[in-house]
Design an enzyme around this catalytic site. Structure first.
Site, PDB file in Angstrom:
ATOM      1  N   GLN A 129       0.829  -1.203   0.000  1.00  0.00           N
ATOM      2  CA  GLN A 129       0.000   0.000   0.000  1.00  0.00           C
ATOM      3  C   GLN A 129       0.859   1.247   0.000  1.00  0.00           C
ATOM      4  OE1 GLN A 129      -2.333  -1.104   3.424  1.00  0.00           O
ATOM      5  NE2 GLN A 129      -1.367   0.434   4.679  1.00  0.00           N
ATOM      6  N   ALA A 130       0.283   2.275  -0.619  1.00  0.00           N
ATOM      7  CA  ALA A 130       0.985   3.547  -0.759  1.00  0.00           C
ATOM      8  C   ALA A 130      -0.028   4.662  -0.538  1.00  0.00           C
ATOM      9  CB  ALA A 130       1.614   3.649  -2.132  1.00  0.00           C
ATOM     10  N   TYR A 131       0.487   5.819  -0.191  1.00  0.00           N
ATOM     11  CA  TYR A 131      -0.365   6.958   0.144  1.00  0.00           C
ATOM     12  C   TYR A 131      -0.170   8.078  -0.860  1.00  0.00           C
ATOM     13  CZ  TYR A 131      -1.518   4.308   4.156  1.00  0.00           C
ATOM     14  OH  TYR A 131      -2.006   3.303   4.950  1.00  0.00           O
ATOM     15  N   LEU A 132      -1.301   8.577  -1.358  1.00  0.00           N
ATOM     16  CA  LEU A 132      -1.299   9.700  -2.288  1.00  0.00           C
ATOM     17  C   LEU A 132      -1.467  11.007  -1.539  1.00  0.00           C
ATOM     18  CD1 LEU A 132      -3.638   8.123  -4.972  1.00  0.00           C
ATOM     19  CD2 LEU A 132      -1.127   8.080  -4.889  1.00  0.00           C
ATOM     20  N   ASP A 170       3.481   9.209  -2.302  1.00  0.00           N
ATOM     21  CA  ASP A 170       4.398   9.953  -1.442  1.00  0.00           C
ATOM     22  C   ASP A 170       4.974   9.003  -0.401  1.00  0.00           C
ATOM     23  OD1 ASP A 170       3.887  12.386  -2.686  1.00  0.00           O
ATOM     24  OD2 ASP A 170       2.261  12.889  -1.319  1.00  0.00           O
TER      25      ASP A 170
END
Length: 149
Positions: free
Chosen positions: A26-29, A76
């Site tokens: 998972q990654a955060y925008l 980010d």
């Protein structure tokens, strides 16, 4: 509405591999509000999370693999990866035990989701659970993605 409690784990159950598991990346925008993308095995999601600690709004939308990969390039911070084990509890509850990969190797967090705030407040965790970090932002995955544990 997501209602959950979160705990640090200091020792993993010995029979962990016997339980179902999922590989998660998972990654955060964005972190204010939280906008996350997640690959869970071969499924892909875009998630919006509102403000809150034990209780907060959460909306999941399906993504295609192509959309996930496109958005992943816009992430980010650190892209988190972990294995989530699903351990049953009485009363139909499930422990979601996250075993993180680098750079958080050795970090183990357990979450339990509830139907009501009352159920969450009356929850008695298993003895092998460590500190309750439900009300600590330090263990939000969005904060971990910034390298600030």
């Amino acid at each position: 509405m997501e209602i959950e409690r979160k705990y640090l784990i200091h020792e993993l159950p010995k029979d962990l591999e016997a339980f179902p598991s999922r590989k998660i990346e998972q990654a955060y925008l964005c972190i204010a509000p939280v906008v996350r993308i997640r690959r869970q095995d071969n499924d892909y999601y875009l998630t919006y999370k509102g403000k809150g600690m034990m209780m907060r709004e959460e909306y999941n939308l399906p993504l295609t693999r192509e959309a996930y990969e496109h958005l992943r390039t816009k992430a980010d911070g650190i892209i988190l990866s972990k294995t989530r084990y699903l351990l049953p509890l009485p009363k139909g509850l499930t422990i979601e035990l996250d075993v993180f990969n680098a750079p958080y190797e050795g970090l183990w967090l357990a979450e339990v989701e509830f139907s009501t705030e009352e159920e969450a407040n009356s929850f008695v965790p298993p003895q092998w659970f460590g500190e309750d970090v439900t009300f600590s932002t330090a263990y939000h995955n969005s904060v971990l993605s910034r390298g600030k544990k």
